[in-house]
Design an enzyme around this catalytic site. Sequence first.
Site, short mmCIF file in Angstrom:
data_model
loop_
_atom_site.label_atom_id
_atom_site.label_comp_id
_atom_site.label_asym_id
_atom_site.label_seq_id
_atom_site.Cartn_x
_atom_site.Cartn_y
_atom_site.Cartn_z
N GLY A 14 31.63 21.08 -17.61
CA GLY A 14 32.39 20.78 -18.84
C GLY A 14 32.79 19.31 -18.88
N THR A 137 37.60 18.41 -13.23
CA THR A 137 37.70 19.62 -14.05
C THR A 137 39.11 19.72 -14.60
OG1 THR A 137 37.85 22.03 -14.08
CG2 THR A 137 37.96 21.04 -11.91
N ASP A 139 40.48 22.31 -15.10
CA ASP A 139 41.08 23.51 -14.50
C ASP A 139 41.89 23.16 -13.24
OD1 ASP A 139 39.51 24.62 -16.45
OD2 ASP A 139 37.98 25.38 -15.07
#
Length: 372
Positions: A14, A137, A139
């Site tokens: 991503g 990331t 995340d």
Amino acid sequence: MSDQKKVGILTGGGDAPGLNPAIKGFVYRGSEVGISVVGLFDGWRGLMNPLPDVLPLDRETVRRWDRDGGTNLGSSRTNPFKQLGEDGKPQDHSAEVLENIKTLQLDAVVACGGEDTLGVAAKLSQLGVPVVGVPKTIDKDLAATDYTLGFDTALRNVSEIIERSRTPAGSHGWVQIVEVMGRHAGHLALWSGLAGQAHLILIPEYPFRYERVFRLLRDRLGEPGLSRGASQRPRYAVIVVAEGARAEDGEMVTIDDRHDPFGHVRLGGIGEVMSRKIMSETPYEARSVMLGHPQRGGTPSPVDRIMGLMFGARAAEAVASGDVGTMVSARGVAPACELSLVDIGSIAGKIQTVDIDRYYDTERYHFKRIGM
Ligand code: F6P
């Protein structure tokens, strides 16, 4: 004989703000330590057949890249070890990656990515490819580092939306659910929920009970419609729910049943499920918004610019000194931050999730000690 090294840099998985600053940091520091750089397009796809063009990167080319979000090299979720063939069966293309590294005469590859992209780098390292990883990331779930590029900007983006969701929710008197990315980790939901002062925060690490959610809503909102004028009670609530959160007796909600080349399903939809449940089982109105990819969008925050530039520069030093088979790792976050190199194999198969005992109030479904 020249000590000059030619290095390919790629960004996979991503997109995330901070990648372009990392490329700039790599090229700038690289130019001081004998490294010439080419950009490889679209993650690991950039080393597979048919071999795409590469982009020579010098100081002039990347001079303004630190201000750009996303990645100017493009990205993809390509897994050269398991790419689906035309017959729908997974095929191993790693041999062509090795061949193309030779064709391009690369002395090393720098991969900026998360668990998947760096997992490929770790496998290639075992096959003898000199690699250095840069952690990225939104995340923030990679093992062996305190920081991953993109997290701080996503935190800013999500916190702003939580804040903005108050006025519609307050004016109409409803429960606003904000569904946040993060896959199986609740870092983004937890910290944005704290920053935006959401009223409940639900994360994958601690399956919730609907009865408890309803109870907490009642404690805050009371009975709707009663003594509005005199009541000091708030009329609305904001719930932040991580896309990977699930009820104790439920499953994670997915957008469809497809898997990406790394075997991941696309999570999404728990917010809408919850909104319907609140409307059918409580007296409250509810609305849900799935924030989706714009969470990863926009210009990098100052922290992502600084961390990107520093990660990139450290990766260049690692290549120059021959410290390959490594990933740049941060202890702490800028400006109080120490960088080091860890074995790139140390991230494989692990993710870093929220430490529930330390941060999560399992009764109030909120940040520990400073909830609402
Ligand atoms: O890993 C970053 C991330 O944004 C996750 O939070 C999310 O689950 C996933 O990517 C979405 O996948 P895609 O970018 O393929 O839609």
